[in-house]
Scaffold this motif. Structure first.
Motif, PDB file in Angstrom:
ATOM      1  N   ILE A 227       0.874  -1.174   0.000  1.00 47.52           N
ATOM      2  CA  ILE A 227       0.000   0.000   0.000  1.00 47.52           C
ATOM      3  C   ILE A 227       0.906   1.216   0.000  1.00 47.52           C
ATOM      4  O   ILE A 227       1.703   1.405   0.918  1.00 47.52           O
ATOM      5  CB  ILE A 227      -0.919   0.005   1.230  1.00 47.52           C
ATOM      6  N   GLN A 228       0.806   2.038  -1.041  1.00 50.67           N
ATOM      7  CA  GLN A 228       1.734   3.163  -1.123  1.00 50.67           C
ATOM      8  C   GLN A 228       1.114   4.340  -1.870  1.00 50.67           C
ATOM      9  O   GLN A 228       0.231   4.180  -2.719  1.00 50.67           O
ATOM     10  CB  GLN A 228       3.037   2.737  -1.801  1.00 50.67           C
ATOM     11  N   GLY A 229       1.587   5.529  -1.525  1.00 50.86           N
ATOM     12  CA  GLY A 229       1.206   6.730  -2.255  1.00 50.86           C
ATOM     13  C   GLY A 229      -0.256   7.092  -2.156  1.00 50.86           C
ATOM     14  O   GLY A 229      -0.807   7.704  -3.082  1.00 50.86           O
ATOM     15  N   LEU A 230      -0.913   6.765  -1.034  1.00 49.16           N
ATOM     16  CA  LEU A 230      -2.317   7.113  -0.867  1.00 49.16           C
ATOM     17  C   LEU A 230      -2.455   8.441  -0.134  1.00 49.16           C
ATOM     18  O   LEU A 230      -1.749   8.700   0.844  1.00 49.16           O
ATOM     19  CB  LEU A 230      -3.057   6.033  -0.079  1.00 49.16           C
ATOM     20  N   THR A 231      -3.388   9.261  -0.609  1.00 51.45           N
ATOM     21  CA  THR A 231      -3.858  10.421   0.138  1.00 51.45           C
ATOM     22  C   THR A 231      -5.258  10.082   0.627  1.00 51.45           C
ATOM     23  O   THR A 231      -6.158   9.815  -0.175  1.00 51.45           O
ATOM     24  CB  THR A 231      -3.899  11.673  -0.739  1.00 51.45           C
ATOM     25  N   ILE A 232      -5.439  10.057   1.934  1.00 49.54           N
ATOM     26  CA  ILE A 232      -6.703   9.647   2.543  1.00 49.54           C
ATOM     27  C   ILE A 232      -7.226  10.807   3.378  1.00 49.54           C
ATOM     28  O   ILE A 232      -6.535  11.286   4.282  1.00 49.54           O
ATOM     29  CB  ILE A 232      -6.504   8.392   3.409  1.00 49.54           C
ATOM     30  N   LEU A 233      -8.454  11.231   3.086  1.00 47.13           N
ATOM     31  CA  LEU A 233      -8.986  12.434   3.715  1.00 47.13           C
ATOM     32  C   LEU A 233     -10.408  12.197   4.210  1.00 47.13           C
ATOM     33  O   LEU A 233     -11.271  11.734   3.465  1.00 47.13           O
ATOM     34  CB  LEU A 233      -9.001  13.604   2.718  1.00 47.13           C
ATOM     35  N   ALA A 234     -10.642  12.526   5.478  1.00 46.24           N
ATOM     36  CA  ALA A 234     -11.981  12.497   6.050  1.00 46.24           C
ATOM     37  C   ALA A 234     -12.064  13.582   7.114  1.00 46.24           C
ATOM     38  O   ALA A 234     -11.047  13.940   7.723  1.00 46.24           O
ATOM     39  CB  ALA A 234     -12.290  11.129   6.659  1.00 46.24           C
ATOM     40  N   PRO A 235     -13.265  14.124   7.373  1.00 41.77           N
ATOM     41  CA  PRO A 235     -13.391  15.117   8.453  1.00 41.77           C
ATOM     42  C   PRO A 235     -12.898  14.542   9.777  1.00 41.77           C
ATOM     43  O   PRO A 235     -13.096  13.356  10.069  1.00 41.77           O
ATOM     44  CB  PRO A 235     -14.900  15.396   8.487  1.00 41.77           C
ATOM     45  N   ILE A 236     -12.266  15.367  10.568  1.00 37.31           N
ATOM     46  CA  ILE A 236     -11.651  14.875  11.799  1.00 37.31           C
ATOM     47  C   ILE A 236     -12.696  14.460  12.841  1.00 37.31           C
ATOM     48  O   ILE A 236     -12.338  13.841  13.845  1.00 37.31           O
ATOM     49  CB  ILE A 236     -10.686  15.914  12.406  1.00 37.31           C
ATOM     50  N   ASP A 237     -13.982  14.761  12.593  1.00 41.48           N
ATOM     51  CA  ASP A 237     -15.025  14.303  13.503  1.00 41.48           C
ATOM     52  C   ASP A 237     -15.877  13.191  12.894  1.00 41.48           C
ATOM     53  O   ASP A 237     -16.921  12.837  13.438  1.00 41.48           O
ATOM     54  CB  ASP A 237     -15.918  15.465  13.922  1.00 41.48           C
ATOM     55  N   SER A 238     -15.445  12.619  11.782  1.00 40.70           N
ATOM     56  CA  SER A 238     -16.218  11.542  11.147  1.00 40.70           C
ATOM     57  C   SER A 238     -15.986  10.234  11.890  1.00 40.70           C
ATOM     58  O   SER A 238     -14.879   9.943  12.327  1.00 40.70           O
ATOM     59  CB  SER A 238     -15.836  11.410   9.673  1.00 40.70           C
ATOM     60  N   PRO A 239     -17.029   9.396  12.054  1.00 38.34           N
ATOM     61  CA  PRO A 239     -16.917   8.220  12.932  1.00 38.34           C
ATOM     62  C   PRO A 239     -16.223   7.043  12.275  1.00 38.34           C
ATOM     63  O   PRO A 239     -16.603   6.591  11.197  1.00 38.34           O
ATOM     64  CB  PRO A 239     -18.381   7.890  13.240  1.00 38.34           C
ATOM     65  N   ASN A 240     -15.181   6.548  12.936  1.00 39.26           N
ATOM     66  CA  ASN A 240     -14.511   5.284  12.569  1.00 39.26           C
ATOM     67  C   ASN A 240     -13.932   5.300  11.166  1.00 39.26           C
ATOM     68  O   ASN A 240     -13.882   4.260  10.504  1.00 39.26           O
ATOM     69  CB  ASN A 240     -15.492   4.108  12.697  1.00 39.26           C
ATOM     70  N   THR A 241     -13.440   6.443  10.727  1.00 44.62           N
ATOM     71  CA  THR A 241     -12.850   6.526   9.389  1.00 44.62           C
ATOM     72  C   THR A 241     -11.352   6.246   9.443  1.00 44.62           C
ATOM     73  O   THR A 241     -10.528   7.057   9.010  1.00 44.62           O
ATOM     74  CB  THR A 241     -13.138   7.894   8.750  1.00 44.62           C
ATOM     75  N   ASP A 242     -10.989   5.085   9.997  1.00 50.47           N
ATOM     76  CA  ASP A 242      -9.591   4.653   9.992  1.00 50.47           C
ATOM     77  C   ASP A 242      -9.046   4.740   8.571  1.00 50.47           C
ATOM     78  O   ASP A 242      -9.739   4.415   7.603  1.00 50.47           O
ATOM     79  CB  ASP A 242      -9.470   3.206  10.439  1.00 50.47           C
ATOM     80  N   GLY A 243      -7.769   5.099   8.449  1.00 56.11           N
ATOM     81  CA  GLY A 243      -7.173   5.193   7.123  1.00 56.11           C
ATOM     82  C   GLY A 243      -6.846   3.839   6.529  1.00 56.11           C
ATOM     83  O   GLY A 243      -7.407   3.437   5.508  1.00 56.11           O
ATOM     84  N   ILE A 244      -5.921   3.105   7.154  1.00 56.08           N
ATOM     85  CA  ILE A 244      -5.469   1.809   6.644  1.00 56.08           C
ATOM     86  C   ILE A 244      -5.441   0.836   7.819  1.00 56.08           C
ATOM     87  O   ILE A 244      -4.804   1.103   8.832  1.00 56.08           O
ATOM     88  CB  ILE A 244      -4.072   1.911   6.010  1.00 56.08           C
ATOM     89  N   ASP A 245      -6.111  -0.303   7.670  1.00 54.36           N
ATOM     90  CA  ASP A 245      -6.206  -1.288   8.752  1.00 54.36           C
ATOM     91  C   ASP A 245      -5.726  -2.657   8.279  1.00 54.36           C
ATOM     92  O   ASP A 245      -6.525  -3.510   7.890  1.00 54.36           O
ATOM     93  CB  ASP A 245      -7.653  -1.401   9.239  1.00 54.36           C
ATOM     94  N   PRO A 246      -4.419  -2.925   8.308  1.00 54.82           N
ATOM     95  CA  PRO A 246      -3.956  -4.287   8.018  1.00 54.82           C
ATOM     96  C   PRO A 246      -4.392  -5.224   9.134  1.00 54.82           C
ATOM     97  O   PRO A 246      -4.115  -4.984  10.305  1.00 54.82           O
ATOM     98  CB  PRO A 246      -2.436  -4.136   7.956  1.00 54.82           C
ATOM     99  N   ASP A 247      -5.084  -6.307   8.770  1.00 49.49           N
ATOM    100  CA  ASP A 247      -5.802  -7.115   9.747  1.00 49.49           C
ATOM    101  C   ASP A 247      -5.518  -8.594   9.461  1.00 49.49           C
ATOM    102  O   ASP A 247      -5.902  -9.117   8.417  1.00 49.49           O
ATOM    103  CB  ASP A 247      -7.302  -6.813   9.596  1.00 49.49           C
ATOM    104  N   SER A 248      -4.824  -9.263  10.382  1.00 54.28           N
ATOM    105  CA  SER A 248      -4.447 -10.665  10.171  1.00 54.28           C
ATOM    106  C   SER A 248      -3.771 -10.847   8.817  1.00 54.28           C
ATOM    107  O   SER A 248      -4.130 -11.720   8.021  1.00 54.28           O
ATOM    108  CB  SER A 248      -5.672 -11.587  10.295  1.00 54.28           C
TER     109      SER A 248
END
Length: 481
Positions: A227-248
Motif C-alpha cells: 500500500i503506497q502513495g495514498l492520500t486519505i482524507l476524512a473530516p476529523i469528527d467523522s466516525p470510525n474513518t480509519d485510514g489503513i487497517d492491516p488485519d491478520s
C-alpha cells in the motif's frame, strides 16, 4: 543517528517531480527499443504486474455524469475481464468523469486503474450494497451485531490484484452513512471503501480516497500486500474513518501515505477477543514508513485494540504526526488474549500532541459477554528511538494490566518539548517495565534502567521479504477526452 526533520513542501514537490521525470525518461527509452510515446497519449504507472488486455468502463455502458448508476457496468466489465486472467491478465480503465456506483467485486490477475481526472462516487442507495457475512475473527459486525454491507471495492480469494491510478479519486460520500450511524439507524456494519480478503499479492497505490462510510482500506487474512502513495482524507469528527487497517495479514508494506482521519490513521489488527483467539491468524512482518498523519482524537498508528490473533515484528519509521492525539499507541484489554511484541519504531517527528507514548490495558470494547476474563494479552519488546516532539501536553501514559505487566519497553534518544501549559505529571506509568536512555523529560521510575546498548533501543538491520518486491513499469493508453 541523525534525528528526523520535517521536509518542506517545496522539497517534497521537487523530489517527486524529479523522480517522475526520471522514471518516464528511463522507461520510455527502453520499451522494446521503440521511439518514446507522446506524453499525452500514454500513461505510465508502477505495478506488481502489467496486463496484456485493457478495457475502458465506457465499453460496458459506463456513463460518467455523476448521476447515472454504473454498478452494472463495473460488474459486467470485471466479469468479462475475469475470463482473460489466464491469458496475461487484464486491466479496467476508469476514464475522466464522475462514475457513480455501488459495491463491486474484483477478480484475479487484474488491475483497476483510476485516471487522475476520474472520480468514483460511492452510491448512497443501500440497495446497491449487498450484505456479506461477519468476519470470523470478529464474530459480529464491528458497528452492530448483524451482518455488514459489502465494501465499495471488494475481493476475496484473489491473486495478483492492483488498485491504482495517477492520483484518481474514490469518494465514499460518507455523510449519508455517518448521519445514520449517529442516529443508530443501522443494524449492520457500514461499508468500508476497499476490502480484500483471503488474498495474495495485493497492491493499492497512487489514489486519493475521501469520505469513506467507515474504514478506508482493509486488507484482511491476506499476504504480500503493498500500500503506497495514498492520500486519505476524512473530516476529523467523522466516525470510525480509519485510514489503513492491516488485519491478520502477513508480509505487508505501507509507505508514502498522507492521512487526515476521524480515527486512527493506521490501525493494525488481528481479531477480536475469543473469535480472534480461535481464528488464530496474526499480523506479522509489517513495515510502515514515511507516513504523515493528522488525527486530533486518535493515533497516528494504533496496535489493536482488536489484536487477539497476535501482532508481531512490526517496523515503523519516518513518521510525521501533526495535531494528533498520540503517535504509536498500543490498545488492549483483559479478554483479548493474543500478543503485541517485537515492535520497532524510529525517526518520528511530532507536533501538537496530547501524548507521545500511550499504552492502554483497559480498552474495554468487547464483541459480547462471552469473552474469557482469563485471556490476558502479552505486550513485550516494544522499542522506540529517535523521536523529536514539540507542543506536547503529556509525555507518556503507560497503563499495563495488574498481574500482567507490559515488559521490555525501551525508549531512547527522545526530546519532547512541552506546551505552554503542560501537565505536571509528565510520565504516568503503571504495570510496565523497561529501559530508557537520553530521554527528556526524564521517564518514570519503571523505565529508569539504562539501555544496555550504547546505540540505544534496537531496530532490526535485516529486510522484511516484502521489501524485496520490486514494481514493474506499466504503460497504458491515456483515455482522457
Amino acid at each position: 543517528m541523525d534525528l528526523p526533520h520535517k521536509p518542506t513542501k517545496t522539497q517534497i514537490t521537487a523530489v517527486r517531480i524529479s523522480a517522475v521525470i526520471l522514471l518516464v525518461l528511463v522507461s520510455l527509452a527502453s520499451v522494446d527499443g521503440k521511439k518514446p510515446c507522446p506524453f499525452s497519449s500514454y500513461l505510465e504507472f508502477s505495478a506488481i504486474s502489467c496486463r496484456k488486455h485493457t478495457a475502458v468502463l465506457t465499453d460496458f455502458g459506463g456513463v460518467g455524469d455523476g448521476v447515472t448508476s454504473n454498478t452494472n457496468a463495473f460488474r459486467e466489465a470485471i466479469e468479462h475481464l475475469s475470463t482473460l486472467a489466464i491469458d496475461g491478465g487484464s486491466q479496467l480503465i476508469v476514464p475522466p468523469g464522475k462514475w457513480l456506483t455501488g459495491s463491486f467485486n474484483l477478480t484475479s490477475h487484474f488491475t483497476l486503474f483510476v485516471h487522475k481526472d476520474a472520480q468514483i462516487l460511492a452510491s448512497q442507495d443501500e440497495s446497491e450494497w449487498p450484505l456479506v457475512e461477519v468476519l470470523p475473527s470478529y464474530g459480529r459486525g464491528r458497528d452492530a451485531p448483524g451482518g455488514r454491507f459489502s465494501s465499495l471495492i471488494f475481493g476475496t480469494n484473489l491473486t495478483d490484484v492492483v488498485i491504482t491510478g495517477n492520483n484518481g479519486t474514490i469518494d465514499g460520500q460518507g455523510s449519508y452513512w455517518w448521519d445514520k450511524f449517529h442516529k443508530n439507524e443501522f443494524n449492520v456494519t457500514r461499508p468500508y471503501m476497499i476490502e480484500i480478503m483471503y488474498s495474495d499479492q495485493i497492491q493499492i497505490s497512487n489514489l486519493t480516497l475521501v469520505n469513506s462510510p467507515s474504514w478506508f482500506v482493509h486488507p484482511i487474512y491476506s499476504r504480500n500486500v503493498i500500500i503506497q502513495g495514498l492520500t486519505i482524507l476524512a473530516p476529523i469528527d467523522s466516525p470510525n474513518t480509519d485510514g489503513i487497517d492491516p488485519d491478520s495479514c502477513i508480509n505487508t508494506r505501507i509507505e508514502d501515505c498522507f492521512i487526515v482521519s476521524g480515527d486512527d490513521c493506521i490501525a493494525v489488527k488481528s481479531g477480536w477477543d475469543q473469535y480472534g483467539i480461535q481464528f488464530g491468524m496474526p499480523t506479522e512482518d509489517l513495515l510502515i514508513r514515511r507516513l504523515t498523519c493528522i488525527s486530533p482524537d486518535s493515533a497516528g498508528i494504533a496496535l489493536g485494540s482488536e489484536m487477539s490473533g497476535g501482532i508481531r515484528n512490526v517496523r515503523i519509521e519516518n513518521v510525521t504526526a501533526i495535531n494528533t492525539q498520540s503517535a504509536v499507541r498500543i490498545k488492549t484489554a483483559i479478554g483479548r488474549g493474543g500478543y503485541v511484541k517485537d515492535i520497532f519504531v524510529r525517526q518520528m517527528f511530532l507536533s501538537t500532541m496530547k501524548y507521545v507514548f500511550w499504552m492502554t490495558g483497559n480498552y474495554k470494547s468487547h464483541p459480547d459477554e462471552k469473552f474469557d476474563p482469563k485471556a490476558l494479552p502479552e505486550i513485550k519488546n516494544i522499542n522506540y528511538r529517535d523521536v523529536v516532539a514539540e507542543n506536547v501536553t503529556y509525555s507518556a501514559r503507560l497503563d499495563g494490566i495488574s498481574g500482567d505487566p507490559f515488559t521490555d519497553i525501551c525508549i531512547s534518544n527522545v526530546k519532547i518539548g512541552l506546551t505552554a501549559k503542560p501537565k505536571k505529571l509528565q510520565w504516568n506509568c503503571t504495570n510496565v517495565e523497561g529501559y530508557s536512555s537520553d530521554v527528556v523529560p526524564l521517564p518514570c521510575a519503571p523505565l529508569a534502567k539504562e539501555v544496555v546498548s550504547s546505540d540505544g533501543c534496537p531496530f532490526p538491520e535485516d529486510q522484511l521479504p516484502i521489501e524485496d518486491v520490486k514494481l514493474m513499469t506499466c504503460i497504458t493508453k491515456n483515455h482522457a477526452t
